[in-house]
Design a protein around this motif. Structure first.
Motif, PDB file in Angstrom:
ATOM      1  N   GLY A  97       0.822  -1.212   0.000  1.00 37.67           N
ATOM      2  CA  GLY A  97       0.000   0.000   0.000  1.00 37.67           C
ATOM      3  C   GLY A  97       0.850   1.254   0.000  1.00 37.67           C
ATOM      4  N   TRP A  98       1.956   1.231   0.731  1.00 34.20           N
ATOM      5  CA  TRP A  98       2.847   2.380   0.790  1.00 34.20           C
ATOM      6  C   TRP A  98       3.475   2.637  -0.581  1.00 34.20           C
ATOM      7  CZ3 TRP A  98       8.023   3.544   0.173  1.00 34.20           C
ATOM      8  CH2 TRP A  98       8.431   4.780   0.677  1.00 34.20           C
ATOM      9  N   VAL A  99       3.900   1.559  -1.248  1.00 34.05           N
ATOM     10  CA  VAL A  99       4.489   1.685  -2.577  1.00 34.05           C
ATOM     11  C   VAL A  99       3.448   2.243  -3.565  1.00 34.05           C
ATOM     12  CG1 VAL A  99       5.416   0.375  -4.547  1.00 34.05           C
ATOM     13  CG2 VAL A  99       6.230  -0.092  -2.224  1.00 34.05           C
ATOM     14  N   PHE A 100       2.219   1.728  -3.519  1.00 33.56           N
ATOM     15  CA  PHE A 100       1.143   2.222  -4.376  1.00 33.56           C
ATOM     16  C   PHE A 100       0.885   3.700  -4.099  1.00 33.56           C
ATOM     17  CE2 PHE A 100      -3.354   3.429  -4.368  1.00 33.56           C
ATOM     18  CZ  PHE A 100      -3.616   3.387  -5.737  1.00 33.56           C
ATOM     19  N   MET A 101       0.798   4.051  -2.819  1.00 33.34           N
ATOM     20  CA  MET A 101       0.501   5.425  -2.422  1.00 33.34           C
ATOM     21  C   MET A 101       1.571   6.384  -2.957  1.00 33.34           C
ATOM     22  SD  MET A 101      -0.132   6.884   1.447  1.00 33.34           S
ATOM     23  CE  MET A 101       1.525   6.568   2.018  1.00 33.34           C
ATOM     24  N   LEU A 102       2.813   6.050  -2.762  1.00 38.28           N
ATOM     25  CA  LEU A 102       3.901   6.910  -3.215  1.00 38.28           C
ATOM     26  C   LEU A 102       3.934   6.983  -4.745  1.00 38.28           C
ATOM     27  CD1 LEU A 102       6.286   8.656  -2.330  1.00 38.28           C
ATOM     28  CD2 LEU A 102       7.706   6.615  -2.420  1.00 38.28           C
ATOM     29  N   GLY A 103       3.797   5.842  -5.402  1.00 39.09           N
ATOM     30  CA  GLY A 103       3.816   5.808  -6.860  1.00 39.09           C
ATOM     31  C   GLY A 103       2.695   6.628  -7.470  1.00 39.09           C
ATOM     32  N   TYR A 104       1.492   6.481  -6.933  1.00 38.62           N
ATOM     33  CA  TYR A 104       0.351   7.232  -7.464  1.00 38.62           C
ATOM     34  C   TYR A 104       0.538   8.725  -7.236  1.00 38.62           C
ATOM     35  CZ  TYR A 104      -4.338   9.040  -8.232  1.00 38.62           C
ATOM     36  OH  TYR A 104      -5.407   9.772  -8.691  1.00 38.62           O
ATOM     37  N   GLN A 105       0.926   9.114  -6.031  1.00 38.20           N
ATOM     38  CA  GLN A 105       1.078  10.535  -5.718  1.00 38.20           C
ATOM     39  C   GLN A 105       2.127  11.209  -6.607  1.00 38.20           C
ATOM     40  OE1 GLN A 105      -0.613  12.678  -4.088  1.00 38.20           O
ATOM     41  NE2 GLN A 105      -1.981  11.320  -3.011  1.00 38.20           N
ATOM     42  N   LEU A 106       3.198  10.496  -6.927  1.00 36.70           N
ATOM     43  CA  LEU A 106       4.262  11.100  -7.734  1.00 36.70           C
ATOM     44  C   LEU A 106       3.930  11.170  -9.224  1.00 36.70           C
ATOM     45  CD1 LEU A 106       7.458   9.609  -6.079  1.00 36.70           C
ATOM     46  CD2 LEU A 106       6.703  11.991  -6.025  1.00 36.70           C
ATOM     47  N   THR A 107       3.160  10.204  -9.723  1.00 37.77           N
ATOM     48  CA  THR A 107       2.953  10.111 -11.174  1.00 37.77           C
ATOM     49  C   THR A 107       1.511  10.319 -11.619  1.00 37.77           C
ATOM     50  OG1 THR A 107       2.618   7.706 -11.082  1.00 37.77           O
ATOM     51  CG2 THR A 107       4.888   8.492 -11.382  1.00 37.77           C
ATOM     52  N   LYS A 108       0.616  10.665 -10.729  1.00 35.30           N
ATOM     53  CA  LYS A 108      -0.826  10.688 -11.008  1.00 35.30           C
ATOM     54  C   LYS A 108      -1.253  11.548 -12.194  1.00 35.30           C
ATOM     55  CE  LYS A 108      -1.491  14.135  -7.423  1.00 35.30           C
ATOM     56  NZ  LYS A 108      -1.970  14.338  -6.078  1.00 35.30           N
ATOM     57  N   ASP A 109      -0.536  12.599 -12.512  1.00 38.72           N
ATOM     58  CA  ASP A 109      -0.938  13.480 -13.611  1.00 38.72           C
ATOM     59  C   ASP A 109      -0.379  13.049 -14.961  1.00 38.72           C
ATOM     60  OD1 ASP A 109      -2.441  15.198 -11.957  1.00 38.72           O
ATOM     61  OD2 ASP A 109      -0.591  16.165 -11.297  1.00 38.72           O
ATOM     62  N   ALA A 110       0.405  11.977 -14.991  1.00 34.62           N
ATOM     63  CA  ALA A 110       0.993  11.492 -16.241  1.00 34.62           C
ATOM     64  C   ALA A 110       0.502  10.092 -16.590  1.00 34.62           C
ATOM     65  CB  ALA A 110       2.520  11.488 -16.127  1.00 34.62           C
ATOM     66  N   LEU A 111      -0.373   9.530 -15.769  1.00 33.67           N
ATOM     67  CA  LEU A 111      -0.806   8.143 -15.968  1.00 33.67           C
ATOM     68  C   LEU A 111      -1.543   7.960 -17.295  1.00 33.67           C
ATOM     69  CD1 LEU A 111      -1.996   7.307 -12.355  1.00 33.67           C
ATOM     70  CD2 LEU A 111       0.093   6.548 -13.486  1.00 33.67           C
TER      71      LEU A 111
END
Length: 139
Positions: A48-62
């Protein structure tokens, strides 16, 4: 699919309430699964921590997923706003470097508060927008 060219000067900047609500929605999207995973097990909490960090950093480029997202975070999609480059007016779909630069300021504890205040100004740009040379506009 990116539009050919849409000058930023013709775009209407997103208002602070839209940006705040989009950030709130994105926070819920990341923290709710994290808390659920933490409740189930410690190992899932790490996932969950990895998902949370990954989403927060890349969310506008997905990339587009089932007709959804496509260069907008879930919160921005629901609030009908998007991130564009200042110079070209194009979205940042697939540009993970720019997306990460936009989010770095939010990883610095005090900057999150300062960023929120900066969005209320005439420019409606927070540090991340200035560093990445982006603007948040109505979609």
């Amino acid at each position: 699919m990116q539009p050919t060219f849409n000058p930023p000067s013709t775009q209407v900047k997103a208002d602070p309430l839209q940006r705040f609500l989009a950030a709130l929605i994105d926070g819920l999207v990341t923290y709710i699964p994290f808390f659920i995973f933490t409740f189930i097990s410690y190992r899932l909490a790490m996932l969950g921590w990895v998902f949370m960090l990954g989403y927060q950093l890349t969310k506008d480029a997905l990339p587009e997923v089932g007709g959804f997202l496509g260069g907008q975070s879930i919160g921005k999609k629901l609030m009908n706003i998007k991130v564009i480059r200042e110079d070209t007016g194009q979205g940042i779909l697939g540009d993970y470097g720019t997306a990460i630069v936009r989010q770095v300021s939010l990883m610095i504890p005090i900057f999150g508060i300062i960023d929120a205040i900066m969005v209320l100004g005439d420019e409606r740009k927070r540090f991340g927008d200035k560093w990445a040379k982006t603007i948040v506009v109505k979609a």
